[in-house]
Design a protein around this motif. Structure first.
Motif, PDB file in Angstrom:
ATOM      1  N   ASP A  99      25.889  55.746  28.697  1.00 41.06           N
ATOM      2  CA  ASP A  99      27.253  55.511  29.139  1.00 41.06           C
ATOM      3  C   ASP A  99      28.159  55.444  27.913  1.00 41.06           C
ATOM      4  OD1 ASP A  99      28.795  53.131  31.440  1.00 41.06           O
ATOM      5  OD2 ASP A  99      29.687  54.593  30.076  1.00 41.06           O
ATOM      6  N   PRO A 100      29.166  56.315  27.835  1.00 45.45           N
ATOM      7  CA  PRO A 100      29.990  56.357  26.623  1.00 45.45           C
ATOM      8  C   PRO A 100      30.976  55.204  26.467  1.00 45.45           C
ATOM      9  CG  PRO A 100      30.792  57.928  28.234  1.00 45.45           C
ATOM     10  CD  PRO A 100      29.530  57.358  28.800  1.00 45.45           C
ATOM     11  N   GLY A 101      31.152  54.400  27.529  1.00 48.05           N
ATOM     12  CA  GLY A 101      32.103  53.306  27.452  1.00 48.05           C
ATOM     13  C   GLY A 101      33.539  53.846  27.550  1.00 48.05           C
ATOM     14  N   PRO A 102      34.521  53.254  26.867  1.00 49.50           N
ATOM     15  CA  PRO A 102      34.344  52.232  25.831  1.00 49.50           C
ATOM     16  C   PRO A 102      34.045  50.851  26.409  1.00 49.50           C
ATOM     17  CG  PRO A 102      36.660  52.682  26.149  1.00 49.50           C
ATOM     18  CD  PRO A 102      35.924  53.638  27.042  1.00 49.50           C
ATOM     19  N   LEU A 103      33.430  50.041  25.571  1.00 49.23           N
ATOM     20  CA  LEU A 103      33.063  48.695  25.938  1.00 49.23           C
ATOM     21  C   LEU A 103      33.834  47.739  25.020  1.00 49.23           C
ATOM     22  CD1 LEU A 103      31.109  46.933  27.616  1.00 49.23           C
ATOM     23  CD2 LEU A 103      29.411  47.268  25.797  1.00 49.23           C
ATOM     24  N   SER A 104      34.598  46.843  25.624  1.00 53.41           N
ATOM     25  CA  SER A 104      35.392  45.888  24.849  1.00 53.41           C
ATOM     26  C   SER A 104      34.939  44.478  25.174  1.00 53.41           C
ATOM     27  CB  SER A 104      36.878  46.027  25.182  1.00 53.41           C
ATOM     28  OG  SER A 104      37.355  47.283  24.780  1.00 53.41           O
ATOM     29  N   VAL A 105      34.617  43.703  24.150  1.00 51.97           N
ATOM     30  CA  VAL A 105      34.143  42.333  24.350  1.00 51.97           C
ATOM     31  C   VAL A 105      34.818  41.414  23.343  1.00 51.97           C
ATOM     32  CG1 VAL A 105      31.897  43.161  25.177  1.00 51.97           C
ATOM     33  CG2 VAL A 105      32.185  42.547  22.772  1.00 51.97           C
ATOM     34  N   GLY A 134      31.663  36.933  19.689  1.00 47.98           N
ATOM     35  CA  GLY A 134      30.687  35.947  20.151  1.00 47.98           C
ATOM     36  C   GLY A 134      29.959  36.329  21.422  1.00 47.98           C
ATOM     37  N   ALA A 135      30.422  37.374  22.085  1.00 49.71           N
ATOM     38  CA  ALA A 135      29.788  37.798  23.334  1.00 49.71           C
ATOM     39  C   ALA A 135      28.433  38.435  23.077  1.00 49.71           C
ATOM     40  CB  ALA A 135      30.695  38.782  24.066  1.00 49.71           C
ATOM     41  N   ILE A 136      27.612  38.453  24.117  1.00 49.34           N
ATOM     42  CA  ILE A 136      26.362  39.211  24.081  1.00 49.34           C
ATOM     43  C   ILE A 136      26.651  40.600  24.644  1.00 49.34           C
ATOM     44  CG2 ILE A 136      24.014  39.413  24.969  1.00 49.34           C
ATOM     45  CD1 ILE A 136      23.936  36.354  25.134  1.00 49.34           C
ATOM     46  N   VAL A 137      26.230  41.613  23.896  1.00 48.79           N
ATOM     47  CA  VAL A 137      26.478  42.992  24.290  1.00 48.79           C
ATOM     48  C   VAL A 137      25.157  43.630  24.696  1.00 48.79           C
ATOM     49  CG1 VAL A 137      27.244  45.257  23.490  1.00 48.79           C
ATOM     50  CG2 VAL A 137      28.458  43.187  22.741  1.00 48.79           C
ATOM     51  N   SER A 138      25.213  44.392  25.763  1.00 50.33           N
ATOM     52  CA  SER A 138      24.031  45.128  26.224  1.00 50.33           C
ATOM     53  C   SER A 138      24.376  46.616  26.279  1.00 50.33           C
ATOM     54  CB  SER A 138      23.620  44.632  27.615  1.00 50.33           C
ATOM     55  OG  SER A 138      22.603  45.460  28.152  1.00 50.33           O
ATOM     56  N   SER A 181      32.025  46.555  15.712  1.00 49.44           N
ATOM     57  CA  SER A 181      32.794  47.604  16.402  1.00 49.44           C
ATOM     58  C   SER A 181      32.435  48.963  15.809  1.00 49.44           C
ATOM     59  CB  SER A 181      34.294  47.346  16.247  1.00 49.44           C
ATOM     60  OG  SER A 181      34.660  46.115  16.836  1.00 49.44           O
ATOM     61  N   ALA A 182      31.888  49.818  16.640  1.00 49.16           N
ATOM     62  CA  ALA A 182      31.378  51.125  16.200  1.00 49.16           C
ATOM     63  C   ALA A 182      30.892  51.858  17.440  1.00 49.16           C
ATOM     64  CB  ALA A 182      30.236  50.964  15.203  1.00 49.16           C
ATOM     65  N   SER A 210      33.956  47.836  21.044  1.00 54.46           N
ATOM     66  CA  SER A 210      35.043  47.183  20.320  1.00 54.46           C
ATOM     67  C   SER A 210      34.905  45.683  20.521  1.00 54.46           C
ATOM     68  CB  SER A 210      36.391  47.673  20.841  1.00 54.46           C
ATOM     69  OG  SER A 210      37.455  46.980  20.211  1.00 54.46           O
ATOM     70  N   VAL A 211      34.797  44.952  19.422  1.00 57.77           N
ATOM     71  CA  VAL A 211      34.680  43.493  19.472  1.00 57.77           C
ATOM     72  C   VAL A 211      35.972  42.909  18.916  1.00 57.77           C
ATOM     73  CG1 VAL A 211      33.365  41.477  18.765  1.00 57.77           C
ATOM     74  CG2 VAL A 211      32.192  43.675  19.131  1.00 57.77           C
ATOM     75  N   SER A 212      36.663  42.157  19.742  1.00 51.48           N
ATOM     76  CA  SER A 212      37.948  41.611  19.312  1.00 51.48           C
ATOM     77  C   SER A 212      37.792  40.165  18.855  1.00 51.48           C
ATOM     78  CB  SER A 212      38.953  41.693  20.451  1.00 51.48           C
ATOM     79  OG  SER A 212      38.458  41.036  21.598  1.00 51.48           O
ATOM     80  N   SER A 213      38.548  39.810  17.818  1.00 53.94           N
ATOM     81  CA  SER A 213      38.476  38.437  17.281  1.00 53.94           C
ATOM     82  C   SER A 213      39.455  37.520  17.996  1.00 53.94           C
ATOM     83  CB  SER A 213      38.777  38.452  15.786  1.00 53.94           C
ATOM     84  OG  SER A 213      40.025  39.065  15.540  1.00 53.94           O
TER      85      SER A 213
END
Lengths: 115, 112
Positions: free
Chosen positions: B7-13, B16-20, B84-85, B109-112
């Motif tokens: 799945d190409p996403g994008p995935l935004s979290v 501190g989140a857990i990413v799968s 983020s990559a 993408s991991v946001s602060s």
């Protein structure tokens, strides 16, 4: 830390022209590869090279493509007559291991733009 | 048929989140399963690889392979903005010099 280096970083060429992309793999590695990535698409295997000959090549790697290791350090990919659809990022990679465990070290890529 | 689906996403979290991240595949000959990380306009960088089924942990990263379901996962704990990559799964049958077959990659993408 040893790394795979590629030149040029970006090349713009006219359709039908020959292009040579150059790579210096990590010095003690034995297996060398070219992959390409069209913008927004998957990284695709082109060819692998071991002991001065091609180990495997994909359907993409047709007669317009060739690889060479002209000396003990460089590994080159030549595209004889470029087409518009050859526009992509081309990655060179090398590995030391005999099993294809995936421990490939990639260069930063050469972006080819065919006009 | 050597095909890998991702799945190409994008995935935004949030940080501190857990990413799968997950991939499925169809070729039962695959033995080695890899996760690469790719920053924009850079070459892929190997994160970790797993042989056959099972789990492998490296710091905040855990790779899982379920060969019976032809399904692999990468978990990232305590995600950081530097994570983020684009994450690429890749697989091979283990023969020397053969192709790695890549998934399309999931952009995280991991946001602060």
């Amino acid at each position: 830390e040893p790394e795979v280096t590629q030149t040029p970083s970006h090349q713009v060429t006219q359709m039908g022209q020959e292009v040579i992309l150059r790579c210096v793999p990590i010095s003690n590695h034995l297996y060398f590869y070219w992959y390409r990535q069209i913008l927004g698409q998957k990284v695709e295997f082109l060819v692998s090279f071991y002991n001065n000959e091609i180990s495997e090549k994909s359907e993409i790697f047709d007669d317009q493509f060739s690889v060479e290791r002209p000396d003990g350090s460089n590994f080159t990919l030549k595209i004889r007559s470029t087409k518009l659809e050859d526009s992509a990022m081309y990655f060179c990679a090398s590995s030391a291991d005999r099993l294809n465990t995936g421990e490939l070290f990639f260069g930063e890529g050469s972006r080819l733009t065919v006009l | 048929q050597k095909e890998v689906e991702q799945d190409p996403g994008p995935l935004s979290v949030p940080e501190g989140a857990i990413v799968s991240l997950n991939c499925t595949y169809s070729n039962s000959a695959f033995q080695y399963f890899m996760w690469y990380r790719q920053y924009s306009r850079k070459g892929p960088e190997l994160l970790m690889y797993t042989y056959s089924s099972g789990n492998k942990e490296d710091g905040r990263f855990t790779a899982q392979v379920d060969k019976s379901s032809k399904y692999i996962s990468l978990f990232i704990r305590d995600s950081q903005p530097s994570d983020s990559a684009t994450y690429l799964c890749a697989m091979s049958d283990g023969q020397a010099g053969t192709a790695l077959i890549f998934g399309k990659g999931t952009t995280l993408s991991v946001s602060s």
